[in-house]
Design a protein around this motif. Structure first.
Motif, mmCIF file in Angstrom:
data_model
loop_
_atom_site.group_PDB
_atom_site.id
_atom_site.type_symbol
_atom_site.label_atom_id
_atom_site.label_comp_id
_atom_site.label_asym_id
_atom_site.label_seq_id
_atom_site.Cartn_x
_atom_site.Cartn_y
_atom_site.Cartn_z
ATOM 1 N N UNK A 32 39.342 47.165 50.312
ATOM 2 C CA UNK A 32 38.181 46.289 50.298
ATOM 3 C C UNK A 32 38.673 44.698 49.907
ATOM 4 N N UNK A 33 37.661 44.382 50.868
ATOM 5 C CA UNK A 33 37.834 42.327 51.009
ATOM 6 C C UNK A 33 37.081 41.876 50.208
ATOM 7 N N UNK A 34 36.994 40.183 49.759
ATOM 8 C CA UNK A 34 36.022 40.265 49.112
ATOM 9 C C UNK A 34 35.455 38.494 48.813
ATOM 10 N N UNK A 35 34.687 38.064 49.418
ATOM 11 C CA UNK A 35 34.424 36.283 49.130
ATOM 12 C C UNK A 35 33.518 36.301 47.889
ATOM 13 N N UNK A 93 34.533 28.407 47.940
ATOM 14 C CA UNK A 93 34.044 29.685 48.870
ATOM 15 C C UNK A 93 35.495 30.440 48.463
ATOM 16 N N UNK A 94 36.401 30.889 48.010
ATOM 17 C CA UNK A 94 37.409 31.743 47.989
ATOM 18 C C UNK A 94 37.037 33.321 48.552
ATOM 19 N N UNK A 95 38.520 34.143 49.425
ATOM 20 C CA UNK A 95 38.149 35.279 49.983
ATOM 21 C C UNK A 95 39.784 36.527 49.006
ATOM 22 N N UNK A 96 39.775 36.811 48.650
ATOM 23 C CA UNK A 96 40.861 37.590 47.876
ATOM 24 C C UNK A 96 41.359 39.076 48.663
ATOM 25 N N UNK A 97 41.364 39.996 48.185
ATOM 26 C CA UNK A 97 41.722 41.633 48.310
ATOM 27 C C UNK A 97 41.394 42.217 46.447
ATOM 28 N N UNK A 98 40.934 43.087 47.081
ATOM 29 C CA UNK A 98 40.451 43.900 45.629
ATOM 30 C C UNK A 98 41.984 44.542 45.531
ATOM 31 N N UNK A 99 42.560 44.483 45.039
ATOM 32 C CA UNK A 99 44.024 44.699 44.939
ATOM 33 C C UNK A 99 44.575 45.653 43.242
ATOM 34 N N UNK A 100 43.139 45.000 42.265
ATOM 35 C CA UNK A 100 43.554 45.962 40.820
ATOM 36 C C UNK A 100 42.660 46.432 40.600
ATOM 37 N N UNK A 101 42.957 47.445 39.142
ATOM 38 C CA UNK A 101 41.218 48.474 38.540
ATOM 39 C C UNK A 101 40.132 47.183 38.782
ATOM 40 N N UNK A 102 39.179 48.430 39.167
ATOM 41 C CA UNK A 102 37.356 47.638 38.244
ATOM 42 C C UNK A 102 36.389 48.212 39.374
ATOM 43 N N UNK A 103 35.142 47.048 39.643
ATOM 44 C CA UNK A 103 34.459 46.946 40.609
ATOM 45 C C UNK A 103 34.856 46.333 41.908
ATOM 46 N N UNK A 106 33.700 42.460 40.430
ATOM 47 C CA UNK A 106 34.234 41.226 39.330
ATOM 48 C C UNK A 106 35.469 40.725 40.052
ATOM 49 N N UNK A 107 35.033 39.724 40.130
ATOM 50 C CA UNK A 107 36.198 38.802 40.456
ATOM 51 C C UNK A 107 37.533 39.342 39.373
ATOM 52 N N UNK A 108 37.404 39.416 38.111
ATOM 53 C CA UNK A 108 39.034 39.757 38.103
ATOM 54 C C UNK A 108 39.526 41.630 38.545
ATOM 55 N N UNK A 109 38.985 42.120 39.465
ATOM 56 C CA UNK A 109 39.982 43.276 40.606
ATOM 57 C C UNK A 109 40.466 42.277 41.607
ATOM 58 N N UNK A 110 40.154 41.256 41.398
ATOM 59 C CA UNK A 110 41.044 40.261 42.846
ATOM 60 C C UNK A 110 41.937 40.034 42.083
#
Length: 123
Positions: A32-35, A93-103, A106-110
Motif C-alpha cells: 500500500x502506498x499512501x499520501x 505533502x509526503x508519500x511513503x509505502x506501508x511497510x510496517x504493521x498497522x493501519x 496511521x503514519x506509524x505504519x509507513x
C-alpha cells in the motif's frame, strides 16, 4: 531507497495540482502506498492510500470527492490529483509505502518518507 515528491506549489482557492511520488532503490509494487500531509503546528495526517493492485483506494473524509490517487507500477510512481483545493489543504505533502504493521491511515505504519512538497492554497 529514496522517495521524491514533486508537483507542489502555490494555487488559488478552487484550483488544482497534481503531485508525484517517485520511488527508487526498491520495488514497492506489493505495498500500500499512501499520501499524508502536515500543516505547521499540526501532526501528520492521512490523506489517501492505494492498494498494490490499484483496486482499493482510501481517502480522508476531508478530501473525498476532490482528490484522486493513482499509481504507475512500471514507473514505480504514485500520483495525487488534487482538485477544488481549499486554504485548509495547505500543508507539506509526503508519500511513503506501508511497510510496517498497522493501519493504512496511521503514519506509524509507513517508512521511507520523502522530503515532502509544499502545497499552498491562497484564499
Amino acid at each position: 531507497v529514496q522517495l521524491v515528491e514533486s508537483g507542489g506549489g502555490l494555487v488559488q482557492n478552487g484550483g488544482s495540482l497534481r503531485l508525484s511520488c517517485a520511488a527508487s532503490g526498491r520495488d514497492f509494487s506489493n505495498y500500500i502506498m499512501g499520501w499524508f500531509r502536515q500543516a505547521p503546528g499540526k501532526e501528520r495526517e492521512f490523506v489517501a492510500a492505494m492498494g498494490w493492485s490499484g483496486a482499493t483506494t482510501y481517502y480522508a473524509d476531508s478530501v473525498k470527492g476532490r482528490f484522486a490517487i493513482s499509481r504507475d507500477h512500471a514507473k514505480n510512481t504514485m500520483y495525487l490529483q488534487m482538485n477544488s483545493l481549499k486554504p485548509e489543504d495547505t500543508a507539506v505533502y509526503y508519500c511513503a509505502p506501508e511497510v510496517l504493521s498497522g493501519t493504512y491511515d496511521n503514519a506509524e505504519s509507513y517508512d521511507y518518507w520523502g522530503q515532502g512538497t509544499q502545497v499552498t492554497v491562497s484564499s
